[in-house]
Design a protein around this motif. Sequence first.
Motif, short mmCIF file in Angstrom:
data_model
loop_
_atom_site.label_atom_id
_atom_site.label_comp_id
_atom_site.label_asym_id
_atom_site.label_seq_id
_atom_site.Cartn_x
_atom_site.Cartn_y
_atom_site.Cartn_z
N LYS A 85 0.85 -1.19 0.00
CA LYS A 85 0.00 0.00 0.00
C LYS A 85 0.89 1.24 0.00
CE LYS A 85 -4.48 -1.20 1.59
NZ LYS A 85 -5.60 -0.91 2.47
N PRO A 86 0.45 2.29 -0.66
CA PRO A 86 1.29 3.51 -0.63
C PRO A 86 1.22 4.18 0.75
CG PRO A 86 -0.71 3.88 -1.89
CD PRO A 86 -0.76 2.46 -1.46
N TYR A 87 2.16 5.09 0.94
CA TYR A 87 2.24 5.74 2.24
C TYR A 87 2.25 7.25 2.05
CZ TYR A 87 4.19 7.49 6.62
OH TYR A 87 4.38 8.18 7.78
N ILE A 88 1.45 7.93 2.86
CA ILE A 88 1.57 9.39 2.95
C ILE A 88 1.25 9.79 4.38
CG2 ILE A 88 -0.81 9.83 2.16
CD1 ILE A 88 0.45 12.39 0.73
N TYR A 89 1.99 10.75 4.86
CA TYR A 89 1.84 11.20 6.24
C TYR A 89 0.71 12.22 6.30
CZ TYR A 89 3.21 13.55 10.59
OH TYR A 89 3.23 14.09 11.85
N ILE A 126 -5.29 8.40 -3.19
CA ILE A 126 -5.26 8.39 -1.72
C ILE A 126 -6.55 7.72 -1.21
CG2 ILE A 126 -5.37 9.84 0.35
CD1 ILE A 126 -3.52 11.84 -1.09
N SER A 147 -6.24 4.08 -1.51
CA SER A 147 -5.36 3.48 -0.49
C SER A 147 -6.08 3.39 0.86
CB SER A 147 -4.04 4.25 -0.37
OG SER A 147 -4.27 5.49 0.28
#
Lengths: 638, 397
Positions: free
Chosen positions: B17-21, B116, B119
């Motif tokens: 899975k992609p990651y974003i803060y 997003i 995800s």
Amino acid sequence: MKKKKILFHSDFSLAKTGFGRNCRALLSYLYKTNKYDIVNYCCGTSEASPDLTRTPWKSIGCLPSDAAELSKMNSNKDPQFQRDANYGAYMLDKTMAREKPDIYIAVQDIWGVEYATKKPWFDKITSVIWTTLDSLPIYPNAIKMAPKVKNYWIWSSFATKKFHELKHTHVKTMHGAIDESSFTRLTNDLRLKHRNAQGITDDTFVIGFVFRNQLRKSVPNLLEGYSLFKKKNPDIKARLLFHTHWKEGWNIHRLADEYKIDKSEILTTYICRACRKYEIKEYKGQDQRCEKCDQKTLVTPSVACGVTEQQLSEIYNLMDAYCHPFTSGGQEIPIQEAKLSGVVTLVTSYSCGEESCEEGSGTVPLDWAEYREHGTEFRKASTLPSSIAEKLDYVFKLDPKEKFNLSETGRKWALDNFSLTSVGKQVEDFLDSCEPTKFDFSKLEEKRSFNQHAAVPDIEDNSEWLIYMYKHILDMEVDGNDQGHKYWTQQLSNGQQRQNIENYFRKVASEGGSENKELKLSEILGNEDEGKRIIYVMPDSEVDVFLSTALFKSLKELYPDCNLYVATKKENQSVLDMNPHVHAVIDYIDEMDDALWLEGRKDHKGFFEIGFLPYVNTQRTSNYSRNGKDKIAFDITY
Amino acid sequence: MHLIESYALNSGAKIDKPYIYDKFFPLSFGNDFIVIQPSSELKSKRYKYWDEVLDILIPKLKEEDIKIVLVGPQKGMTINDPYCYTTCGQANPNQLSYIIEKSALYVGPDSLASHIASSENKKMVVMFSIATPSSCEPYWSDENKVISLIPNMKGGKYSYSSNEIPSKIDTINPEKIAESVLSLLGIEFEYDFETVYIGNLYHEPYLDHIPIDNKTITVPKVNVVPNVRMDLNFDEQALHAQLLTSPACVTTSEAIDNALFNVHKNGIEKLTYIIDKDGSSDFVRTLHSHMIKYNMISYLSEEEISPLKEQYMDYGIITHKKKLTKKDFKQINSIKLSDLYFKSRKSYSHGGKIYPSRPHIEEGEASKSIKPRVLPVIDHEDFWEDQEHFYFLKKKA
């Protein structure tokens, strides 16, 4: 009967340049005959320019509008290539294949059209090179191409004579056309009325000069000559009228101080950017207040913002003498315009001025001294200030009848030799004598073939070495006068290594070119993790960077001892904030497109053990979408 | 192949899975909201008919007390409805992720927001336009949480271009978007009409004032300048009266008296001169000398215009226009005229009243406001001439 199709390769006919004005005058003339299908192929103009639709004939830009094509064109940084492209070389074959003209006429500076003579169609259809040559010795390439160019026209007889001396007797003079209906002698009453409207009294002796403010216009010489003239005639009320742009070229006021000329004696034309009215007054800077508009919109005339031909004719009519000192020139259209407006002209008797001063021209010739131009070794003229002073004095003292007769002689000469009626008829007769073409344009292909692997022998002379590389790697015929050649010669003299230049030529041949930037990536990376770095490059888009984060866990698992660097443009970097797998985020630079530059080759040790460039298949070329029908034979997800 | 699959294959890595803060973004309400991305950095992904979608959607969402948050760039954003809370141009990617994480559903083009949302396995309606959906679809979503809306490709292929004319995304019908959103939210959908054709100029408001009897129009509270149609009724006195009331654009096929420009040159925002065979460049010269912004158009054929260009070429471009007729409305043969309705943002002002089309003037059917309403079409040549300004709808059986 099918009309003959003419491709007229020159400046856009609405451009305020000498070539543009000639183009407009002549194409208007030819269009009115209703005998020809006319296409103006316009130098320096984008295909997408909406102004191209303004003309009654078809006008085509010579620079691509398609972004990908433009990018491809701009990727070649060779100055010669870029200059030729601006003159129309890049799209010429494509345009010829599409338009299939019967007659091709290239009207431009010689270096702006010489590539056309090497085209496969050039001698298969009726082709004309109509160019300006202004100095001795004649530009060598112009002579070299003479046997191949059957219809070789020069704007001034000065150069034609030299061709004839060299036995190229087919070369002839064809002056640039001037629409005589725009330039007329006003009645004395009307002339005085215009002068008074501009605050010029009847007793003022106005000496005019209409010019592009550039090196070859001898402004210092004229100011010095004027100063001498005033010393001899201290009591007369005289004014210089400079119709020029003051924000470029000569610093006229500084020169005036040097020659002790009161600045108020130098008038200039101001044009209002808004209402387009003009005013004649002392120069006080740009953006002066226009009384009519009550805005700061007055500027001195330039190529971008000029007066109409009718207004220009009025401005000539304000003058008592027109003085045109110059180092050399192709035709110097203002001389003929001044004559057509009934003004006595004083002209340097060199270059095209030699013809302007011929018997029966009504010109007062100005004497000059020879000097050589640095770099080209061309002969140039420096007009003698003493001669300017002497001839101004002569014109000033002419009795009105003599002056009128002299100006009438000049007007008749200009009408006979430069008017649209005269030049237009000659061109029309020529076109009518031409046969329609039988050339098969469908077989026209770009013949230029790059050879990145061409062997380059060890040639001692830098100039010959460069010419060899141009010819054998880039398939270009150049000589020492070409911009590209000069550029690389300068680079060599600055210490640039031959190997680097040769590499650049080969790179241009293989890829269409890319810049060789200085880069100090190693300074950013330091030494700490040398040999333990991998980089994932994704130049563009927040979306692609976000998607890529789905791979970083796996990359870290595959290369647990390596630090993962991610390169992207600044605007995408916040997507990577706090990413637990990323060691560092660095700015993307063009060089990263080359994996071997990142990883190393030969003596270049590189910066990373592995460079991942997955964007090459998505952002540089679209090699992934496959109509959405492709399949993957194995599982690539967790 | 999906973009992420291409990247995975190239780098030899597996897809997680992609990651974003996430970073906090202030919202003045709880979690009952949906996210709409009305704009995009790419012109070809900017949908023009959000107003039509919201006309259907907002009453239904209001009933359920579900709010709307707008995300994405400010550039190209045209929604101005007080029910929508805009964050356009304000939230960075990390804040966008925070907003989406709190939301119930995402609707908009394929974008950073859509990925997003995927995800996060959010419900979503994704509008595809320039690229094949399988290359940019929501990769991490459950199938039953996604509705993909595909444009009408008319047999063509995807453009992969940042600028399309016309934009393929606009072929997605507004009622289809609204239906998809409501369906995923489990809200019943009822709508009496279906889209037939949306004219290329429909999304822009126009107010054409036909001058007569010195009757003027007061400019309504919308961003539109009235266009005084001297070509429909040449009345200089009425033009003068209008220009005393408000600035205006002017369209004329005849030369207007120079004296009027002396008084009103600053009040004329733009003048459109319709050039016919009897036109004169003297009038254009007059406009030029008064510094009036103008454009030149002509309904003559290209062959007829070319010889005229010589006298006008110093003054600008003559744009060739074609008068549209009923024959140009391609759907006419497949729909009964009695089932055909239209909406328009172009209004006509005449004699102090507002009309939704020119034939409505003749029929005396004035409107109360310039807000678009669904009305039956009027089979009249003046009506069809404006067809690109209309949104045509068919009444469902």
